[in-house]
Scaffold this active site. Structure first.
Site, PDB file in Angstrom:
ATOM      1  N   LEU A 165      10.203  -0.501  49.814  1.00 58.13           N
ATOM      2  CA  LEU A 165       9.330  -0.365  51.137  1.00 58.13           C
ATOM      3  C   LEU A 165      10.278  -0.261  52.461  1.00 58.13           C
ATOM      4  O   LEU A 165      11.636  -0.496  52.069  1.00 58.13           O
ATOM      5  CB  LEU A 165       8.491  -1.515  51.327  1.00 58.13           C
ATOM      6  CG  LEU A 165       7.275  -1.555  50.336  1.00 58.13           C
ATOM      7  CD1 LEU A 165       6.675  -3.121  50.292  1.00 58.13           C
ATOM      8  CD2 LEU A 165       6.235  -0.716  50.628  1.00 58.13           C
ATOM      9  N   PRO A 166       9.790   0.008  53.594  1.00 57.73           N
ATOM     10  CA  PRO A 166      10.752  -0.130  54.608  1.00 57.73           C
ATOM     11  C   PRO A 166      11.889  -1.195  54.814  1.00 57.73           C
ATOM     12  O   PRO A 166      12.950  -1.203  54.881  1.00 57.73           O
ATOM     13  CB  PRO A 166      10.083   0.365  55.845  1.00 57.73           C
ATOM     14  CG  PRO A 166       8.865   1.003  55.270  1.00 57.73           C
ATOM     15  CD  PRO A 166       8.521   0.149  54.072  1.00 57.73           C
ATOM     16  N   THR A 220      15.811  -2.049  51.042  1.00 59.43           N
ATOM     17  CA  THR A 220      16.977  -2.700  51.570  1.00 59.43           C
ATOM     18  C   THR A 220      16.415  -3.633  52.525  1.00 59.43           C
ATOM     19  O   THR A 220      15.756  -3.187  53.773  1.00 59.43           O
ATOM     20  CB  THR A 220      17.869  -1.773  52.501  1.00 59.43           C
ATOM     21  OG1 THR A 220      18.321  -0.713  51.550  1.00 59.43           O
ATOM     22  CG2 THR A 220      19.278  -2.257  52.913  1.00 59.43           C
ATOM     23  N   LYS A 251      24.669  -4.443  49.698  1.00 59.34           N
ATOM     24  CA  LYS A 251      23.981  -3.122  50.238  1.00 59.34           C
ATOM     25  C   LYS A 251      24.369  -3.052  51.423  1.00 59.34           C
ATOM     26  O   LYS A 251      24.729  -1.961  52.359  1.00 59.34           O
ATOM     27  CB  LYS A 251      22.684  -3.167  49.713  1.00 59.34           C
ATOM     28  CG  LYS A 251      21.595  -2.118  50.530  1.00 59.34           C
ATOM     29  CD  LYS A 251      21.989  -0.669  50.061  1.00 59.34           C
ATOM     30  CE  LYS A 251      21.395   0.432  50.897  1.00 59.34           C
ATOM     31  NZ  LYS A 251      21.722   1.646  50.737  1.00 59.34           N
ATOM     32  N   LYS A 293      18.001  -0.047  61.285  1.00 68.74           N
ATOM     33  CA  LYS A 293      17.680  -1.426  60.749  1.00 68.74           C
ATOM     34  C   LYS A 293      18.840  -2.237  59.761  1.00 68.74           C
ATOM     35  O   LYS A 293      19.040  -3.231  60.100  1.00 68.74           O
ATOM     36  CB  LYS A 293      16.604  -1.194  59.872  1.00 68.74           C
ATOM     37  CG  LYS A 293      16.168  -2.336  58.902  1.00 68.74           C
ATOM     38  CD  LYS A 293      15.292  -2.091  57.822  1.00 68.74           C
ATOM     39  CE  LYS A 293      16.253  -1.119  56.815  1.00 68.74           C
ATOM     40  NZ  LYS A 293      15.464  -1.041  55.396  1.00 68.74           N
TER      41      LYS A 293
HETATM   42  P1  NAD Z   1      10.125   6.083  53.474  1.00 74.56           P
HETATM   43  O1  NAD Z   1       9.537   5.748  54.978  1.00 74.56           O
HETATM   44  O2  NAD Z   1      10.056   7.340  53.403  1.00 74.56           O
HETATM   45  O3  NAD Z   1       9.082   5.276  52.601  1.00 74.56           O
HETATM   46  C1  NAD Z   1       8.474   4.007  52.598  1.00 74.56           C
HETATM   47  C2  NAD Z   1       7.028   4.206  52.135  1.00 74.56           C
HETATM   48  O4  NAD Z   1       6.506   2.874  52.129  1.00 74.56           O
HETATM   49  C3  NAD Z   1       6.259   5.066  52.923  1.00 74.56           C
HETATM   50  O5  NAD Z   1       5.710   6.050  52.151  1.00 74.56           O
HETATM   51  C4  NAD Z   1       5.075   4.214  53.507  1.00 74.56           C
HETATM   52  O6  NAD Z   1       3.767   4.700  53.700  1.00 74.56           O
HETATM   53  C5  NAD Z   1       5.022   2.982  52.314  1.00 74.56           C
HETATM   54  N1  NAD Z   1       4.488   1.810  52.821  1.00 74.56           N
HETATM   55  C6  NAD Z   1       4.808   0.957  53.689  1.00 74.56           C
HETATM   56  N2  NAD Z   1       4.195  -0.331  53.820  1.00 74.56           N
HETATM   57  C7  NAD Z   1       3.480  -0.140  52.715  1.00 74.56           C
HETATM   58  C8  NAD Z   1       2.628  -1.009  52.059  1.00 74.56           C
HETATM   59  N3  NAD Z   1       2.295  -2.013  52.653  1.00 74.56           N
HETATM   60  N4  NAD Z   1       1.704  -1.011  50.768  1.00 74.56           N
HETATM   61  C9  NAD Z   1       2.041   0.493  50.322  1.00 74.56           C
HETATM   62  N5  NAD Z   1       3.181   1.380  50.673  1.00 74.56           N
HETATM   63  C10 NAD Z   1       3.524   0.908  52.099  1.00 74.56           C
HETATM   64  O7  NAD Z   1      11.406   5.062  53.364  1.00 74.56           O
HETATM   65  P2  NAD Z   1      12.662   5.342  52.276  1.00 74.56           P
HETATM   66  O8  NAD Z   1      13.691   6.466  52.970  1.00 74.56           O
HETATM   67  O9  NAD Z   1      11.757   5.787  51.005  1.00 74.56           O
HETATM   68  O10 NAD Z   1      13.204   4.062  52.357  1.00 74.56           O
HETATM   69  C11 NAD Z   1      12.794   2.885  51.588  1.00 74.56           C
HETATM   70  C12 NAD Z   1      13.583   1.936  51.514  1.00 74.56           C
HETATM   71  O11 NAD Z   1      14.870   2.203  50.749  1.00 74.56           O
HETATM   72  C13 NAD Z   1      14.299   1.400  52.845  1.00 74.56           C
HETATM   73  O12 NAD Z   1      14.138  -0.028  52.968  1.00 74.56           O
HETATM   74  C14 NAD Z   1      15.566   1.827  53.138  1.00 74.56           C
HETATM   75  O13 NAD Z   1      16.416   1.461  53.936  1.00 74.56           O
HETATM   76  C15 NAD Z   1      15.933   2.193  51.707  1.00 74.56           C
HETATM   77  N6  NAD Z   1      17.038   3.234  51.367  1.00 74.56           N
HETATM   78  C16 NAD Z   1      16.751   4.640  51.722  1.00 74.56           C
HETATM   79  C17 NAD Z   1      17.590   5.417  51.430  1.00 74.56           C
HETATM   80  C18 NAD Z   1      17.322   7.021  51.918  1.00 74.56           C
HETATM   81  O14 NAD Z   1      18.186   7.761  51.616  1.00 74.56           O
HETATM   82  N7  NAD Z   1      16.224   7.407  52.249  1.00 74.56           N
HETATM   83  C19 NAD Z   1      18.762   5.344  50.658  1.00 74.56           C
HETATM   84  C20 NAD Z   1      18.904   4.141  50.138  1.00 74.56           C
HETATM   85  C21 NAD Z   1      18.108   2.917  50.399  1.00 74.56           C
END
Ligand code: NAD
Length: 297
Positions: free
Chosen positions: A65-66, A96, A171, A246
């Site tokens: 999740l975000p 994260t 991280k 963030k």
């Molecule tokens: P994203 O916004 O693409 O995905 C998050 C998903 O969570 C969305 O599809 C959203 O609809 C869903 N969501 C939010 N609240 C929800 C809930 N209550 N119930 C069900 N679904 C819910 O973000 P992302 O890029 O996939 O990142 C996710 C996490 O991973 C973050 O913490 C980010 O910092 C971390 N991260 C991202 C990357 C990257 O390259 N994108 C790399 C490493 C870590």
């Protein structure tokens, strides 16, 4: 084999869930976005109608999740999953988030007879799709061993950073450095281009010289230099600038709480703050190059 509930199927969680399915795990999935859910259902996952529905009959819950408020809301709210999971279930949060929330959530899990790991990842969306992520894990060693087959289905490197929250602390150190080096790489490329250099040639030179880094090798911020990098698809499908902001905020909070100096991290945060404020929050974080160079001419 464990029955997995996977919550959060965005840029990272979607391909991670698909990799579990491809390795033969049963996955019940949920996301607030119908499109994200449909992509995982198309790969063979069960499309659940809510997080609680996904967790029905699950022995393991994985979340991606975000931010911390979403993770606390998923597990701890009045109708949260902790109240519904059977004793002995394992919860793996790959988002994260701040280490303080990770520790608090893990404490409540333990009080309810559940096991919990914080297991944030590194490797970007390409690593999530290829199943080559790095997992940075906090929690008990025996819980990590139970999680290992699932983590190995989604990643290549698995590190045990320490107790609850330690994965998040490690991280955040990594991502503070990533924000600094992406901004620095963008600044260097813009300087070269303004002085007549071809961004591709300059990137090749830096990649084989002492300034080389993850951005110049795998994730070049300049459009057209790397075909597969988000910069070459209008900064979509990567790691959003608002998520980098963030993470830089989490690093700064951690520095304040521990009385540590983080001047370069604070400067990177300041750059991303302005970048997001100017409307670039949904663009990949490599779009910080726009701060140094007008890409539209
Ligand atoms: P994203 O916004 O693409 O995905 C998050 C998903 O969570 C969305 O599809 C959203 O609809 C869903 N969501 C939010 N609240 C929800 C809930 N209550 N119930 C069900 N679904 C819910 O973000 P992302 O890029 O996939 O990142 C996710 C996490 O991973 C973050 O913490 C980010 O910092 C971390 N991260 C991202 C990357 C990257 O390259 N994108 C790399 C490493 C870590």
């Amino acid at each position: 084999m464990e029955n997995i509930a996977f919550i959060g199927l965005g840029n990272m969680g979607g391909p991670m869930a698909v990799n579990l399915l491809n390795k033969g795990f049963k996955v019940s999935a949920f996301d607030l976005s119908a499109d994200a859910l449909a992509r995982v259902a198309a790969a063979g996952g069960r499309a659940a109608s809510s997080a609680a529905d996904a967790a029905e009959g699950a022995s393991v819950v994985i979340s991606m999740l975000p931010a911390g408020k979403h993770v606390a809301g998923l597990y701890q709210s009045d109708d949260g999953l902790f109240a519904k999971l059977p004793k002995g279930a394992l919860v793996i949060d790959c988002s994260t988030i701040d280490a303080g929330t990770a520790r608090k959530v893990a404490e409540e899990a333990a009080a309810r007879g559940l096991s919990m790991l914080d297991a944030p990842v590194s490797g970007g969306t390409a690593g999530a799709a290829a199943g080559t992520l790095t997992f940075i894990v906090g929690g008990a060693a025996d819980d990590l061993e139970r999680a290992r087959p699932m983590l190995e289905a989604m990643g290549k490197n698995i590190f045990h950073a320490g107790g609850p929250g330690a994965g998040q602390t490690a991280k955040i150190c990594n991502n503070m450095l990533l924000g600094i080096l992406m901004a620095g790489t963008a600044e260097a490329l813009a300087l070269g281009v303004k002085n007549g250099l071809d961004p591709k040639v300059l990137s090749e030179i830096i990649s084989k010289s002492s300034g080389r880094n993850w951005a110049t090798e795998l994730y070049n911020p300049w459009p057209g230099v790397m075909e597969n990098a988000p910069a070459s698809r209008n900064y979509t499908g990567g790691f959003m600038s608002e998520l980098m902001l963030k993470d830089l905020g989490l690093a700064e909070e951690t520095a304040l709480q521990s009385h540590s100096a983080n001047p370069l991290g604070a400067l990177a945060r300041n750059l991303y703050e302005e970048h997001v404020h100017l409307g670039n929050g949904k663009l990949d974080f490599s779009s910080i190059v726009k701060h140094f160079h007008r890409l539209d001419g």
